[in-house]
Design a protein around this motif. Structure first.
Motif, PDB file in Angstrom:
ATOM      1  N   SER A   1       0.838  -1.210   0.000  1.00  0.00           N
ATOM      2  CA  SER A   1       0.000   0.000   0.000  1.00  0.00           C
ATOM      3  C   SER A   1       0.864   1.247   0.000  1.00  0.00           C
ATOM      4  N   LEU A   2       1.957   1.224   0.758  1.00  0.00           N
ATOM      5  CA  LEU A   2       2.864   2.374   0.800  1.00  0.00           C
ATOM      6  C   LEU A   2       3.542   2.610  -0.546  1.00  0.00           C
ATOM      7  N   LEU A   3       3.862   1.528  -1.248  1.00  0.00           N
ATOM      8  CA  LEU A   3       4.597   1.652  -2.507  1.00  0.00           C
ATOM      9  C   LEU A   3       3.695   2.018  -3.676  1.00  0.00           C
ATOM     10  N   TYR A   4       2.481   1.457  -3.719  1.00  0.00           N
ATOM     11  CA  TYR A   4       1.684   1.549  -4.936  1.00  0.00           C
ATOM     12  C   TYR A   4       0.411   2.383  -4.799  1.00  0.00           C
ATOM     13  N   ASN A   5      -0.119   2.546  -3.587  1.00  0.00           N
ATOM     14  CA  ASN A   5      -1.391   3.253  -3.471  1.00  0.00           C
ATOM     15  C   ASN A   5      -1.500   3.991  -2.135  1.00  0.00           C
ATOM     16  N   PRO A   6      -0.529   4.832  -1.798  1.00  0.00           N
ATOM     17  CA  PRO A   6      -0.529   5.425  -0.458  1.00  0.00           C
ATOM     18  C   PRO A   6      -1.685   6.393  -0.207  1.00  0.00           C
ATOM     19  N   LYS A   7      -2.142   7.111  -1.230  1.00  0.00           N
ATOM     20  CA  LYS A   7      -3.215   8.079  -1.014  1.00  0.00           C
ATOM     21  C   LYS A   7      -4.551   7.400  -0.745  1.00  0.00           C
TER      22      LYS A   7
ATOM     23  N   ILE B   1      -3.225   2.411   6.098  1.00  0.00           N
ATOM     24  CA  ILE B   1      -1.810   2.578   6.432  1.00  0.00           C
ATOM     25  C   ILE B   1      -1.654   3.179   7.822  1.00  0.00           C
ATOM     26  N   SER B   2      -2.416   4.231   8.105  1.00  0.00           N
ATOM     27  CA  SER B   2      -2.319   4.888   9.407  1.00  0.00           C
ATOM     28  C   SER B   2      -2.687   3.938  10.535  1.00  0.00           C
ATOM     29  N   HIS B   3      -3.746   3.170  10.326  1.00  0.00           N
ATOM     30  CA  HIS B   3      -4.189   2.224  11.359  1.00  0.00           C
ATOM     31  C   HIS B   3      -3.136   1.144  11.598  1.00  0.00           C
ATOM     32  N   THR B   4      -2.545   0.604  10.522  1.00  0.00           N
ATOM     33  CA  THR B   4      -1.542  -0.451  10.663  1.00  0.00           C
ATOM     34  C   THR B   4      -0.266   0.087  11.306  1.00  0.00           C
ATOM     35  N   LEU B   5       0.123   1.287  10.936  1.00  0.00           N
ATOM     36  CA  LEU B   5       1.305   1.886  11.542  1.00  0.00           C
ATOM     37  C   LEU B   5       1.111   2.066  13.046  1.00  0.00           C
ATOM     38  N   GLU B   6      -0.076   2.503  13.452  1.00  0.00           N
ATOM     39  CA  GLU B   6      -0.359   2.689  14.876  1.00  0.00           C
ATOM     40  C   GLU B   6      -0.316   1.357  15.619  1.00  0.00           C
ATOM     41  N   ARG B   7      -0.836   0.295  14.987  1.00  0.00           N
ATOM     42  CA  ARG B   7      -0.778  -1.038  15.610  1.00  0.00           C
ATOM     43  C   ARG B   7       0.660  -1.491  15.802  1.00  0.00           C
TER      44      ARG B   7
ATOM     45  N   LEU C   1       3.923   3.011  15.461  1.00  0.00           N
ATOM     46  CA  LEU C   1       4.417   4.184  14.745  1.00  0.00           C
ATOM     47  C   LEU C   1       3.292   5.191  14.545  1.00  0.00           C
ATOM     48  N   ASP C   2       3.613   6.459  14.624  1.00  0.00           N
ATOM     49  CA  ASP C   2       2.658   7.541  14.438  1.00  0.00           C
ATOM     50  C   ASP C   2       2.689   7.988  12.984  1.00  0.00           C
ATOM     51  N   ALA C   3       1.519   7.942  12.323  1.00  0.00           N
ATOM     52  CA  ALA C   3       1.454   8.283  10.903  1.00  0.00           C
ATOM     53  C   ALA C   3       1.783   9.749  10.637  1.00  0.00           C
ATOM     54  N   GLU C   4       1.752  10.586  11.668  1.00  0.00           N
ATOM     55  CA  GLU C   4       2.012  12.011  11.482  1.00  0.00           C
ATOM     56  C   GLU C   4       3.488  12.381  11.660  1.00  0.00           C
TER      57      GLU C   4
ATOM     58  N   SER D   1      15.097  11.143   5.489  1.00  0.00           N
ATOM     59  CA  SER D   1      13.941  11.344   6.357  1.00  0.00           C
ATOM     60  C   SER D   1      12.859  12.059   5.556  1.00  0.00           C
ATOM     61  N   VAL D   2      11.612  11.553   5.621  1.00  0.00           N
ATOM     62  CA  VAL D   2      10.489  12.150   4.878  1.00  0.00           C
ATOM     63  C   VAL D   2       9.343  12.429   5.840  1.00  0.00           C
ATOM     64  N   ARG D   3       8.543  13.440   5.512  1.00  0.00           N
ATOM     65  CA  ARG D   3       7.487  13.890   6.412  1.00  0.00           C
ATOM     66  C   ARG D   3       6.120  13.290   6.099  1.00  0.00           C
ATOM     67  N   ARG D   4       5.885  12.936   4.853  1.00  0.00           N
ATOM     68  CA  ARG D   4       4.552  12.472   4.461  1.00  0.00           C
ATOM     69  C   ARG D   4       4.572  10.979   4.131  1.00  0.00           C
ATOM     70  N   ILE D   5       3.440  10.325   4.387  1.00  0.00           N
ATOM     71  CA  ILE D   5       3.304   8.901   4.086  1.00  0.00           C
ATOM     72  C   ILE D   5       3.578   8.635   2.607  1.00  0.00           C
ATOM     73  N   GLU D   6       3.142   9.555   1.743  1.00  0.00           N
ATOM     74  CA  GLU D   6       3.322   9.358   0.308  1.00  0.00           C
ATOM     75  C   GLU D   6       4.792   9.371  -0.097  1.00  0.00           C
TER      76      GLU D   6
END
Length: 527
Positions: A283-289, A295-301, A304-307, A389-394
């Motif tokens: 999902s991160l590689l091909y369809n992040p938007k 993605i945010s829910h899985t990262l939190e599990r 990791l904080d999606a923000e 280092s990057v700031r956005r999930i995309e």
């Protein structure tokens, strides 16, 4: 829990008590070695036989070599006593008695040496030995079969690893424990109190792993016996047995039963986790938007904080060294993972692992990379590439792409690149691979041109930008000074000032090309 009488391995002493041996043989040397174990029988008339044996053999000979070539026979006999459990020489057409040299060597090596009567046939003795061995093997199989049933019943009631370990420890009378690939967080038998003794044992096990990578088969360094839990080219962990004597057939078969059960159990757990993480990664590689909520829910599990800011690290095999990489990669990656507090570790393939970790932002290399260099130093098959280092999930996929391309760019220039690669050091090459309007180019501009652009803004002019353009279009300082309508010394001062601000020298080819590339990317981004 039912237990059978423990079968005893067949020893030379036990064989010497058999009817045919008491009738046809006489012990002439090596009495101290009568408790040696016998598992096979063979006949010796060739001087190089020792190199073909596995050990634990009872060897018979008619002494043909001893009669025809005594020096060669003595050399072969000496080699055999380093391997076999016992030997017997038949008196008759070739030798009348066993030589004193053979008897002396057998006594020194504590290898039982028998004199066999001339009217005895080898098959009578071999049949007697094999009958005892077969009986022992049948007894072992019966007890192992009973253990298999008990293990199955116990696993149905309580399948906790600690409970299964307790059962094995009781059966083989040895301490057993489990270690994950990074050798941290050991699992001990149920109800075992963890104290100083266990910590000492754990340190001893770590010392063994430092000497050798264990990913296939059994590794034995007395008193340690290590059985890797390996599935689909991944090392899932280790079953460690602390047993000072050598393991017998019964103990080894029981250990292998538990090893197989734990491998299946741990592999299922590993694959479940990997499927979840692969779904996140795709999902991160091909369809992040479109997949942002998932993605945010899985990262939190995963903690990791999606923000927050992220950084991608790619741990991969050098070209042509995939097999060597797999032997120690999971241990190295597990050790590195312990240094990073918030991360997701995903094995994309057996030859590539991705670490998605939180970042404080900025391009400065994290402190844990200093330790990473030490971990990577002993492994010539692995390379760790560090993305920005990057700031956005995309942009996570951009960090991954840059880490991957960093390895490709370095390999195109060096046959053997360093083990730790930081994309910040290779922005010039990366921007050439991906083009002008990309994260690589923006980072190159930020690293190389920002000090000059900021200086120009502060002074209300474009002197440094104009100087770069002129230097790119001319061959020397005199021509560039003419284009800019300034004195050559003024231009020379500017070049030195640019070097002070950026650390790059316009009189060095690569530095000049990097500045030119950064200026090109900057101008393209403004169009």
């Amino acid at each position: 829990m039912k237990t059978l009488g423990a079968p005893q391995a067949v020893t030379v002493r036990q064989i010497a008590r058999l009817h045919n041996f008491k009738k046809y043989t006489r012990l002439v040397a090596g009495e101290e070695g009568l408790d040696r174990t016998v598992a096979y029988t063979t006949v010796w008339e060739s001087p190089e036989l020792a190199s073909r044996l596995e050990g634990q053999e009872f060897v018979f000979s008619v002494g043909y070599l001893a009669r025809t070539n005594p020096p060669l026979a003595l050399e072969g006999f000496r080699a055999l006593t380093n391997v076999v459990s016992a030997m017997g020489f038949k008196l008759g057409p070739h030798i009348d008695k066993i030589s004193a040299e053979f008897i002396k060597i057998a006594d020194e090596k504590n290898v039982p040496l028998f004199e066999i009567r001339a009217d005895c046939q080898f098959r009578w003795l071999i049949q007697s030995i094999m009958a005892e061995i077969n009986l022992y093997q049948a007894s072992v199989l019966m007890e192992v079969n009973q253990y298999f049933h008990d293990l199955y019943e116990l696993a149905m009631k309580d399948s906790r690893d600690s409970v299964l370990l307790s059962q094995l420890s009781e059966r083989i009378r040895a301490l057993c424990f489990l270690l994950p690939p990074d050798l941290q967080g050991p699992i001990w038998p149920q109800k075992r109190q963890i104290g100083r003794a266990e910590n000492t044992l754990l340190q001893g096990a770590h010392e063994v792993f430092r000497k050798a990578c264990v990913t296939q088969g059994e590794f034995h360094e007395p008193p340690w016996h290590i059985f890797p839990l390996t599935g689909k080219n991944y090392c899932l962990g280790y079953l460690v047995v602390y047993h000072k004597p050598a393991l017998g057939d019964k103990e080894r078969l029981m250990i292998q039963q538990l090893q197989m059960r734990l491998t299946m159990k741990w592999n299922e757990r590993f694959e479940d986790t990997r499927r979840t993480l692969m779904s996140l990664w795709n999902s991160l590689l091909y369809n992040p938007k479109d997949k942002r909520e998932f993605i945010s829910h899985t990262l939190e599990r995963c903690g990791l904080d999606a923000e927050q800011a992220f950084r991608v690290l790619v741990f991969s095999a050098r070209p042509g060294l995939d097999e060597a990489f797999r032997r120690g990669a999971q241990f190295t990656m597990g050790s590195l993972g312990r240094l990073i507090p918030h991360k997701i570790l995903l094995w994309v393939t057996p030859s590539e692992c991705v670490l998605l970790c939180s970042s404080t932002g900025g391009q400065k290399l994290p402190q844990y990379m200093i330790k990473a260099k030490e971990l990577l130093a002993p492994d010539p098959s692995a390379v760790l590439s560090v993305g920005p280092s990057v700031r956005r999930i995309e942009e996570i996929r951009d960090s991954y792409r840059m880490a991957k391309n960093c390895f490709r760019a370095v390999c195109s220039r060096y046959d053997r690149p360093e083990s730790l690669l930081c994309c910040d050091d290779w922005l010039f090459e990366l921007s050439q691979i991906e083009g002008a309007d990309t994260l690589e180019s923006r980072l190159l501009v930020k690293k190389v041109l920002d000090p000059l652009l900021r200086y120009d803004r502060d002074h209300g002019n474009t002197a440094f930008q104009d100087t770069l353009r002129a230097m790119n279009r001319t061959e020397n300082l005199s021509e560039a000074a003419g284009v800019l309508h300034v004195h050559e010394n003024t231009l020379r001062y500017r070049v030195q000032r640019m070097k002070d601000l950026t650390g790059l020298d316009l009189f060095r080819y690569r530095d000049r090309a990097m500045l030119a590339r950064a200026l090109f990317c900057f101008e393209m981004s403004r169009e």
